[in-house]
Write an enzyme that holds these catalytic residues in place. Sequence first.
Site, PDB file in Angstrom:
ATOM      1  N   HIS A 245     -42.463  23.319   3.218  1.00 29.10           N
ATOM      2  CA  HIS A 245     -43.242  22.146   2.791  1.00 29.10           C
ATOM      3  C   HIS A 245     -44.586  22.328   3.482  1.00 29.10           C
ATOM      4  O   HIS A 245     -44.746  21.984   4.649  1.00 29.10           O
ATOM      5  CB  HIS A 245     -42.572  20.857   3.273  1.00 29.10           C
ATOM      6  CG  HIS A 245     -41.259  20.611   2.606  1.00 29.10           C
ATOM      7  ND1 HIS A 245     -41.164  20.272   1.279  1.00 29.10           N
ATOM      8  CD2 HIS A 245     -39.985  20.690   3.072  1.00 29.10           C
ATOM      9  CE1 HIS A 245     -39.893  20.129   0.953  1.00 29.10           C
ATOM     10  NE2 HIS A 245     -39.160  20.383   2.014  1.00 29.10           N
ATOM     11  N   GLU A 273     -37.883  25.197  -0.429  1.00 25.20           N
ATOM     12  CA  GLU A 273     -38.324  23.826  -0.737  1.00 25.20           C
ATOM     13  C   GLU A 273     -39.836  23.765  -0.861  1.00 25.20           C
ATOM     14  O   GLU A 273     -40.483  22.823  -0.390  1.00 25.20           O
ATOM     15  CB  GLU A 273     -37.834  22.857   0.359  1.00 25.20           C
ATOM     16  CG  GLU A 273     -36.335  22.899   0.580  1.00 25.20           C
ATOM     17  CD  GLU A 273     -35.800  21.803   1.489  1.00 25.20           C
ATOM     18  OE1 GLU A 273     -36.533  20.846   1.784  1.00 25.20           O
ATOM     19  OE2 GLU A 273     -34.631  21.915   1.905  1.00 25.20           O
TER      20      GLU A 273
END
Length: 361
Positions: A245, A273
């Site tokens: 992220h 992610e």
Amino acid sequence: MMNTKLNATIICTFLLLAVSVGCQGSKDRDVKPVTEEPPAEDVSLQKNLPFKFGAAISPGLMKSRAAYRDVVTKEFNSITTENAMKMSFIHPSANTYNWADADYLVDFAAQNGKRLHGHTLNWYKNVPAWVASFQGDSTAWEALLKTHIQTIVSRYKGRVASWDVVNEAFEENGKYRNSIWIQKLGEDYIARCFQYAHEADPQALLFYNDYGHEYGPTKRTAILNLVTGLKNRGIPIHGIGMQMHTRVNRSDADLAKAIETAAATGLLVHISELDIAVNPDNDKNMVWTAALASQQALKYKSIVKAYNAIPKAQQFGITTWNVSDADSWIPGQYDRPDWPLPFDANYERKPAYQGILDGVK
Ligand code: XIL
């Protein structure tokens, strides 16, 4: 002023007639590429990339939003369960498993030829109330953990290809988090999670998943020491999940270092992610601009390029966290406007999409 407005109206009308594209495309939230032709319709991430490309998916949005489902079907060949397999959702009380959402995603993946990556068998968050208040000795806690993992993994044996077994076990300072699991079971609960998952499905690929590899050596070293230690002990671990992220102003060097050091373990590497925030300083009034769009496109490109440079056999794939700027977890999580994903709020491809494709050129 009047003239500009009039000109804009004429241009928009012309565009509408000529290419059936509406002028709403010029709103802040969905700026379209201006300098380049958008990629052709027969291009897709799953077709045009040499490794798997996926997204974290919500069953609710799959059912309620056609544009979301269309992008998922067309663009990705891997799906991660965003929330459906987290403990409090899938195992809300000691003797209740709530399979509906997880089953839906596993079935969708099977029917559409997509890999399903399960997230996550163990986490310090999303601990259901019945676990938080559970009373028992270490044998009872061990049984609770083992039953949880093995009930889920055996149900999806052969259909879920891979699992995030343990998620986010470290603090930023490289120390283990003081989670309920470490309190009740000690540090080696991590190794046992892997063993339990492996017993239930020996074919499944098992990952340790965390964030912050790109922040610097402190947390990264702790993570790498854990996974190499497990590997050297013969614990069945197959890969490292790097959440990533990240943000548009994180240096390319730091991002590349994270990817290279993970690959140096010899394990599979999953960028698990990915999203690239453009508003990490929480400016409540920020607007989306073409300049931000191209900075973000370059950052996507740089990450994909570094990933494409690691050995092919270790490329498990890249997964973005959510699909579009309309469904990203970032604005809700941080209470700010942001545009972190390769699809805009109308599920149209952003410059970031082209950045991803350019990363493998
Ligand atoms: C997030 C989900 O996207 C949100 O919907 C939920 O409210 C909170 O969790 N790291 C992880 C993911 O490993 O499970 C998190 O997902 C995002 C951060």
